[in-house]
Design an enzyme around this catalytic site. Structure first.
Site, PDB file in Angstrom:
ATOM      1  N   ALA A 128     -70.727   8.041 -21.933  1.00  0.00           N
ATOM      2  CA  ALA A 128     -69.782   8.330 -20.840  1.00  0.00           C
ATOM      3  C   ALA A 128     -70.148   9.682 -20.253  1.00  0.00           C
ATOM      4  CB  ALA A 128     -68.348   8.324 -21.345  1.00  0.00           C
ATOM      5  N   VAL A 132     -67.550  17.940 -16.659  1.00  0.00           N
ATOM      6  CA  VAL A 132     -67.957  19.110 -17.435  1.00  0.00           C
ATOM      7  C   VAL A 132     -68.988  18.770 -18.493  1.00  0.00           C
ATOM      8  CG1 VAL A 132     -67.103  20.847 -19.075  1.00  0.00           C
ATOM      9  CG2 VAL A 132     -65.796  20.326 -17.018  1.00  0.00           C
ATOM     10  N   ALA A 133     -68.940  17.570 -19.064  1.00  0.00           N
ATOM     11  CA  ALA A 133     -69.836  17.218 -20.168  1.00  0.00           C
ATOM     12  C   ALA A 133     -70.063  15.718 -20.195  1.00  0.00           C
ATOM     13  CB  ALA A 133     -69.238  17.693 -21.495  1.00  0.00           C
ATOM     14  N   GLN A 134     -71.003  15.288 -21.047  1.00  0.00           N
ATOM     15  CA  GLN A 134     -71.209  13.875 -21.305  1.00  0.00           C
ATOM     16  C   GLN A 134     -71.436  13.677 -22.797  1.00  0.00           C
ATOM     17  OE1 GLN A 134     -74.572  13.096 -18.722  1.00  0.00           O
ATOM     18  NE2 GLN A 134     -76.023  13.155 -20.427  1.00  0.00           N
ATOM     19  N   ASP A 284     -53.516  17.058 -22.672  1.00  0.00           N
ATOM     20  CA  ASP A 284     -54.310  16.244 -21.750  1.00  0.00           C
ATOM     21  C   ASP A 284     -54.284  14.793 -22.229  1.00  0.00           C
ATOM     22  OD1 ASP A 284     -55.859  15.785 -19.521  1.00  0.00           O
ATOM     23  OD2 ASP A 284     -57.754  16.263 -20.506  1.00  0.00           O
TER      24      ASP A 284
END
Length: 538
Positions: A128, A132-134, A284
């Site tokens: 995914a 900001v990141a994977q 979140d």
């Protein structure tokens, strides 16, 4: 130059989606009104879509930083019209992945070893990808399946550049729009800056996940994946790979005959446990971060991931929040108003009766509906929006709390539409209040504080003498020297002496044996001293 080009791009997108029409030009001051008239935006046709959709599409076109800002802004329902807030909540944080070779290079540089030595297997194709990141799938040498989260290369300069532009736009809105100050755009961007910069530190996220896991260790409510610290750093985070059903896949959950009512109620219990028991809550909890372990359909468990954003409340905020919620449950609007003033959420000079009337006007129409149809999170939004008219300073922690409650309630109603959050939450709140102020709880607090009080005990006589000597006069610039309130200071000293004595007894119960041997005349002198020190009413 790059910042100027980026600003031009923003203005071009604003014009394409005619976001200028979201503003009432007639209420603008002369200078910005003239600028809007001369801008070439009016050359673009107005897209055939609602205003909220136009704003959402514009943010998506501007890129991941603006998408995340829109997601955060959608939680500020105390500031936005409902149609815009609903549309912004649909923003998807889906971004094309960066090459797997770059991810491998980042991991090797951060952890100081080749990927082949670190992992038995590593999939360079990401599972995914977000702004900001994977994440990549991998297997440790010990055979454990893990996922490796890797920060995007060179993402921080991009974010800081867009943040600088957001601050420019926020100041323009605050300065030139009639309702700009009420929207507090600079404050909103500052809140977003804290959130998004925290997400750039994967080590911080790993620490949050580790703490949350410890808080719910052996709990049937929620499971948090294990953190592998030897394979984590500032921009790499390795955690246990979990197997679960996305919480939004209600069809699969029903096919497995999962107890959805219990699952929905446990979501509410998780929220209040985090907020009130631990003062450390996952802020979140949107559906993409929540999974369900349905291995036992009659006893389902949540699985929580992505702990980058964590909220926390002070002891006083916990106390006032619980009392406010209970007062709302009981429809005691006078207490709601008094608590807002008492805890400093609204200015001290606020007329309680006016604030009480405003609270009643908001709540009474809501309470006339069936209890199962009342959105508690939405009611909290209405209360914050009303309080803002009385110059309520909304704390970032309360904004995160409001956002999380909206997520939890929406999630619960999606799983079980008849969820009654009121009946689920009220017993929990009442039990928490009873336990917090029970004799056992108070004794535990005294025992925790006793070492600190005992450390200060030798300084108490000097502090008392200092206050008695220097508390007799107090200079006032307008009136010169005048008598101060030595009795109040002395009263505090007396109370401090009494509290320290209690601390000694709590920390050292054997002190009671010594106290029993003190002559009666000595106790009489102590009582007389406290009587002299204690303040008297004028």
């Amino acid at each position: 130059m790059s910042r100027s080009l980026r600003l031009l791009t923003i203005f071009r997108v604003v014009g394409r989606y005619r976001l200028d029409l979201l503003l009432d030009h007639s209420n603008l001051p002369p200078l910005p009104r003239t600028a809007f008239k001369l801008a070439p935006w009016h050359l673009h046709p107005v897209p055939d879509m609602p205003r909220g959709e136009r704003l959402r599409r514009a943010l998506e076109e501007l890129g991941p930083v603006f998408v995340k800002f829109g997601q955060m802004l959608s939680t500020r329902r105390d500031l936005l019209p409902e149609d815009i807030a609903d549309e912004l909540a649909r923003l998807q944080d889906a971004v094309p992945p960066f090459p797997g070779e770059q991810a491998v290079a980042i991991i090797e540089k951060s952890l100081g070893q080749p990927v082949a030595d670190l992992f038995a297997s590593f999939d360079p194709e990401p599972m995914a990808s977000a702004s900001v990141a994977q994440v990549h799938a991998a297997t440790l040498a010990s055979g454990e399946s893990v996922v490796v989260k890797v920060l995007r290369p060179d993402i921080e300069p991009v974010i800081r550049q867009d943040l600088a532009l957001m601050f420019i736009l926020a100041r323009l809105v605050e300065r030139f729009l009639p309702f700009g100050r009420r929207l507090r755009p600079v404050e909103v961007v500052k809140d977003y800056e804290l959130v998004v910069l925290d997400e750039l530190d994967l080590g911080r996220e790993a620490a949050n996940a580790s703490q949350l896991r410890r808080n719910f260790e052996d709990s049937p409510l929620v499971y948090v994946p294990r953190v592998y610290w030897d394979y984590s750093a500032h921009n790499v985070f390795t955690m246990e790979r979990i197997k679960g059903i996305p919480v939004t896949d209600v069809k699969t959950l029903k096919e497995l005959d999962v107890d959805l009512k219990l699952l929905a109620e446990r979501g509410v219990e998780i929220f209040f446990t985090q907020v009130l028991r631990d003062s450390f809550f996952h802020a979140d909890m949107h559906p993409g971060n929540i999974f369900v372990d349905a291995s036992n359909p009659a006893d389902p468990t949540y699985i929580a991931v992505d702990c980058a954003i964590i909220g926390s409340l002070s002891d006083s905020d916990q106390y006032y929040l619980a009392r406010n919620l209970l007062a709302i449950f009981h429809r005691d609007y006078r207490e709601v108003a008094q608590l807002h003033v008492e805890c400093g959420w609204v200015p001290a000079d606020t007329r309680v009766q006016d604030f009480e009337a405003a609270m009643r006007a908001v709540c009474e129409p809501v309470f006339e509906r069936p209890i199962s149809e009342i959105s508690f999170g939405q009611l909290l939004v209405y209360l914050f929006r009303t309080a803002s008219r009385f110059d309520m300073e909304v704390q970032p922690s309360l904004v995160l709390l409001q956002k999380t409650l909206l997520n939890i309630e929406g999630l619960g109603r999606q799983l079980y539409p008849d969820l009654n959050l009121w009946d689920t939450a009220q017993p929990f709140l009442e039990q928490w209040m009873a336990e917090r102020y029970s004799p056992q709880s108070m004794l535990q607090k005294l025992q925790r504080q006793a070492p600190s009080w005992l450390e200060q005990l030798p300084r108490v006589p000097d502090l008392v003498l200092h206050q008695l000597e220097h508390g007799t006069t107090e200079r006032n610039p307008a009136r010169g020297s005048r008598p101060s309130r030595p009795r109040t200071l002395s009263g505090r000293s007396a109370a401090g002496l009494a509290a320290l004595a209690a601390a000694v007894v709590v920390a050292r119960p054997q002190a009671l044996d010594w106290l029993a041997e003190v002559p009666l005349a000595s106790w009489a002198l102590v009582a007389a001293g406290l009587a002299l020190l204690w303040p008297r009413r004028s």
